[in-house]
Write an enzyme that holds these catalytic residues in place. Structure first.
Site, PDB file in Angstrom:
ATOM      1  N   GLY A   1       0.825  -1.204   0.000  1.00 23.04           N
ATOM      2  CA  GLY A   1       0.000   0.000   0.000  1.00 23.04           C
ATOM      3  C   GLY A   1       0.848   1.238   0.000  1.00 23.04           C
ATOM      4  O   GLY A   1       2.038   1.207   0.336  1.00 23.04           O
TER       5      GLY A   1
ATOM      6  N   GLY B   1       0.536   5.746   0.538  1.00 22.19           N
ATOM      7  CA  GLY B   1      -0.286   6.890   0.882  1.00 22.19           C
ATOM      8  C   GLY B   1       0.575   8.079   1.213  1.00 22.19           C
ATOM      9  O   GLY B   1       1.803   8.057   1.053  1.00 22.19           O
ATOM     10  N   GLY B   2      -0.072   9.150   1.698  1.00 21.48           N
ATOM     11  CA  GLY B   2       0.651  10.374   1.998  1.00 21.48           C
ATOM     12  C   GLY B   2       1.678  10.214   3.099  1.00 21.48           C
ATOM     13  O   GLY B   2       2.631  10.982   3.200  1.00 21.48           O
ATOM     14  N   PHE B   3       1.488   9.219   3.963  1.00 24.97           N
ATOM     15  CA  PHE B   3       2.406   9.023   5.064  1.00 24.97           C
ATOM     16  C   PHE B   3       3.586   8.123   4.703  1.00 24.97           C
ATOM     17  O   PHE B   3       4.538   8.017   5.450  1.00 24.97           O
ATOM     18  CB  PHE B   3       1.664   8.416   6.260  1.00 24.97           C
ATOM     19  CG  PHE B   3       0.559   9.283   6.756  1.00 24.97           C
ATOM     20  CD1 PHE B   3       0.841  10.520   7.308  1.00 24.97           C
ATOM     21  CD2 PHE B   3      -0.757   8.876   6.671  1.00 24.97           C
ATOM     22  CE1 PHE B   3      -0.176  11.336   7.781  1.00 24.97           C
ATOM     23  CE2 PHE B   3      -1.771   9.683   7.139  1.00 24.97           C
ATOM     24  CZ  PHE B   3      -1.481  10.926   7.693  1.00 24.97           C
TER      25      PHE B   3
ATOM     26  N   THR C   1       4.005   0.784   2.367  1.00 23.00           N
ATOM     27  CA  THR C   1       4.079  -0.448   3.143  1.00 23.00           C
ATOM     28  C   THR C   1       4.414  -1.596   2.197  1.00 23.00           C
ATOM     29  O   THR C   1       3.816  -1.718   1.118  1.00 23.00           O
ATOM     30  CB  THR C   1       2.740  -0.731   3.861  1.00 23.00           C
ATOM     31  OG1 THR C   1       2.411   0.385   4.688  1.00 23.00           O
ATOM     32  CG2 THR C   1       2.837  -1.976   4.724  1.00 23.00           C
TER      33      THR C   1
ATOM     34  N   LYS D   1       7.389  -0.816   6.884  1.00 17.17           N
ATOM     35  CA  LYS D   1       6.724   0.467   6.665  1.00 17.17           C
ATOM     36  C   LYS D   1       7.794   1.536   6.458  1.00 17.17           C
ATOM     37  O   LYS D   1       8.689   1.713   7.294  1.00 17.17           O
ATOM     38  CB  LYS D   1       5.842   0.812   7.855  1.00 17.17           C
ATOM     39  CG  LYS D   1       4.686  -0.159   8.005  1.00 17.17           C
ATOM     40  CD  LYS D   1       3.745   0.235   9.126  1.00 17.17           C
ATOM     41  CE  LYS D   1       2.591  -0.750   9.209  1.00 17.17           C
ATOM     42  NZ  LYS D   1       1.641  -0.414  10.280  1.00 17.17           N
TER      43      LYS D   1
ATOM     44  N   ASP E   1      -6.392   5.603  14.423  1.00 20.32           N
ATOM     45  CA  ASP E   1      -6.836   5.274  13.063  1.00 20.32           C
ATOM     46  C   ASP E   1      -7.602   3.953  13.047  1.00 20.32           C
ATOM     47  O   ASP E   1      -7.307   3.065  12.242  1.00 20.32           O
ATOM     48  CB  ASP E   1      -5.637   5.225  12.118  1.00 20.32           C
ATOM     49  CG  ASP E   1      -6.062   5.401  10.646  1.00 20.32           C
ATOM     50  OD1 ASP E   1      -7.227   5.790  10.410  1.00 20.32           O
ATOM     51  OD2 ASP E   1      -5.236   5.151   9.759  1.00 20.32           O
TER      52      ASP E   1
END
Length: 624
Positions: free
Chosen positions: A19, A21-23, A26, A43, A141
């Site tokens: 995956g 994303g903005g953070f 993974t 991560k 989250d």
């Protein structure tokens, strides 16, 4: 950005990306240094590249990694953290790989789960989250994608803690102050205080509640309508569910954080209480510490109407159907004349020769909780024989005038503690202790308490239960017993003091049974017992009353009003308000933060509600 086949630190071989994303990203990887090359999850966190930020980010990253190490060791339902490291200003976490599927495969848009299935699911989730909240850690989250159903044993595993993601959003201004540019969480599951960058333990409770509503309605959280007047989620007409579960979910998703269960432990107790076969299970955490914790079968429900439910005494009253306390269900109860309509009560006379005297020691503390003074005092009382060796001690409270409410300068005060005013209270007698389980059993023939013990206070009693106890006690003794008015309660609690607590400027767990992890002012943290204690083991106030701070919240007669504007000044109960169903409790509890144990702190709850931190003490309208 690592690519499949890359090896990090000569140790972790990237297999594929899971995956992005903005953070950060993974990856699924293999630990090539171990036999069998087991799979793991890597991560990759990409923080702000500003050099001024990196040193602070590094400390934050290390700190949060230590939290993940510990959590993984505490529960097999939280992935273990194998390693964390930094390379070229970027940060990596290596965690246990969970072989399973996330809950988005169980909670499917357009499909509704049964109440039994949702109740079980909520309990499973909250059991894990309670472990996290016990350590005062916020996940930030909670959503279906971060809850994995492990193939090996079918257990739910909680993944992807949001706190670590902060390293990606940190900025430093020209004054060297740090801030986070993005709120951590997912839309629909993230309550308002979290969106504003101030998450609480109850923020996670909100997310779990929204997940439950999603499972019951088949709608995504952002598809659910909200009441434009108070921000509350409107969902009850979209699901086939009993009032008991609806009440719990409504409390979990209250718009204001203090109106929710304060932690997963309290929410878990409420969910567990819906399953009678698990009534005797005692929670191990805040809630919890409602927290926080189960209960006897709830009272019969009536057709619900929109009523005002409780708040943890913050700024507004939330409208929802029923109650979500650790007990319950909604009962619309016909007001009892003796309490609700303020029928005048004629005092009975206690001969002075019947009064006994007892001695006790009181203490005063400074702002840091250090004892600065000890005093030997005495008070008079009479004893009521309840039968079978059970007695009730009633302490004489002299009449007087005091200032009710809190000054605007008092730390953590609430708006409904205004306006301060002078109140003159006639003398009365008050229970030396909160009503114990032995006393309640002697009068009512039952013991609804969760934390069993004859000398512990009875809890899980509604306002109406307490009123009924007073009526039966009056019938048994021939005297008139009732709940105290709010003015009587605060006057008796203060016992001549004007400080936030009758001990002084603060309290400590050596003096009060409360949530010692959350002190007041400059006092240090201390023991959090996570349950009630026997009455009378802590020092009393100067009137000789024990546990007026902490242990359990105590019901008062009064209807709740948003301020003291127009309240009686003669010590009587204020029985006129917007909703006769909303009554007041005082004193804080074993689960409360210290601020809620202040002499002037108020808690409003629907009168039919039961909770494992709710009890009472009685007043005798008598003259000596």
């Amino acid at each position: 950005m690592p690519q499949p086949g890359d090896i990090l630190r000569n140790h972790y071989k990237i297999i594929k990306i899971l995956g992005s994303g903005g953070f950060g990203d993974t990856y699924l990887a293999q630990d090539i240094d171990l036999p069998g090359q087991p799979k793991c999850v890597v991560k990759h966190l990409k923080p702000n590249s500003d050099p001024a930020v990196l040193q602070i980010v590094r400390r934050l990253f290390d700190s949060e990694a230590q939290v993940l190490y510990k959590l993984g060791n505490d529960s097999d339902q939280i992935p273990r953290l194998f390693a964390h490291f930094e390379e070229n200003g970027e940060f990596y976490l290596v965690q246990e790989f969970v072989d399973g599927v996330d809950l988005s495969h169980e909670i499917i848009p357009g499909e509704k789960l049964t109440e039994i299935a949702v109740t079980k699911l909520l309990q499973e989730i909250l059991e894990i989250l309670a472990v996290v909240h016990k350590k005062n850690i916020i996940h930030r989250d909670i959503k279906p994608q971060n809850l994995m159903r492990r193939r090996q044993d079918g257990k739910i595993v909680l993944i992807d803690f949001g706190a670590v993601k902060e390293v990606n959003t940190m900025t430093v201004n020209t004054q060297g102050q740090t801030s986070f540019s993005v709120a951590i969480g997912s839309l629909g599951y993230m309550p308002s205080e979290q969106a504003a960058g101030q998450p609480k333990l109850s923020s996670d409770v909100y997310a779990v509640g929204m997940l439950g509503i999603q499972a019951l309605t088949g709608l995504q959280p952002n598809e659910l309508p909200k009441d434009p007047t108070d921000g509350e989620v409107i969902w009850r007409n979209l699901a086939n569910v009993t009032e008991k579960l609806a009440d719990v979910l409504n409390k979990m998703v209250s718009d204001y954080f203090r109106d929710r269960y304060l932690s997963a432990v309290e929410a878990l107790a409420a969910i567990t209480s819906l399953q009678p076969q698990q009534r005797q299970v005692t929670p191990t955490v805040p809630i919890p510490q409602p927290q926080q914790r189960q209960v006897p079968p709830p009272p019969p429900s009536a057709t619900p109407t929109k009523i005002i439910t409780p708040s943890w005494s913050r700024r507004k009253i939330i409208k929802t159907v029923g109650f979500a306390g650790a007990g319950l269900g909604l009962a619309i109860v016909v007001p009892r004349l003796s309490q609700s309509n303020s029928v005048p009560i004629t005092p009975f006379r206690i001969p002075s020769s019947s009064l006994q005297t007892f001695q006790f020691e009181t203490v005063t503390v400074d702002a840091k909780g250090k004892i600065t003074n000890r005093r030997n005092e005495e008070a008079r009382y009479f004893t009521e024989d309840l039968g079978n060796g059970v007695s009730l001690e009633m302490v004489q409270i002299p009449g007087g005038t005091f200032t009710m409410g809190s000054p605007e300068t008092e730390k953590d005060r609430e708006s409904d503690e205004s306006l301060q005013r002078q109140v003159t209270v006639p003398g009365f007698f008050m229970g030396k202790y909160e009503i114990t389980q032995a006393q309640y059993q002697a009068i009512m023939g039952t013991n609804p308490a969760n934390f069993k013990g004859e000398k512990r206070p009875v809890e899980q009693v509604s306002w109406d239960d307490a009123v009924e106890f007073c009526e039966k006690l009056s019938q048994k003794t021939g005297k008139t017993y009732r709940l105290p008015s709010e003015a009587e309660w605060e006057y008796a609690c203060r016992a001549g003091t004007t400080t936030p607590f009758y001990f002084g400027e603060t309290i400590t767990p050596d003096l009060v049974n409360y949530g010692g992890n959350n002190p007041y002012g400059s006092a240090p943290k201390g023991e959090y017992r996570q349950q009630t204690t026997n009455v009378g083991i802590f020092p009393p106030n100067s009137f000789g009353l024990y546990d007026m701070c902490g242990n359990i919240w105590e019901w008062c007669q009064d209807v709740h009003n948003n301020s003291y504007q127009g309240a009686p000044t003669d010590g009587s109960a204020w029985l006129i308000g917007s909703d006769n169903n909303i009554r007041l409790l005082r004193g804080g509890s074993w689960f409360s933060d210290a601020w809620a144990c202040r002499s002037d702190a108020r808690l409003r709850y629907a009168r039919a509600n039961r909770n494992i931190s709710f009890g009472f003490r009685v007043v005798a309208v008598a003259v000596a």
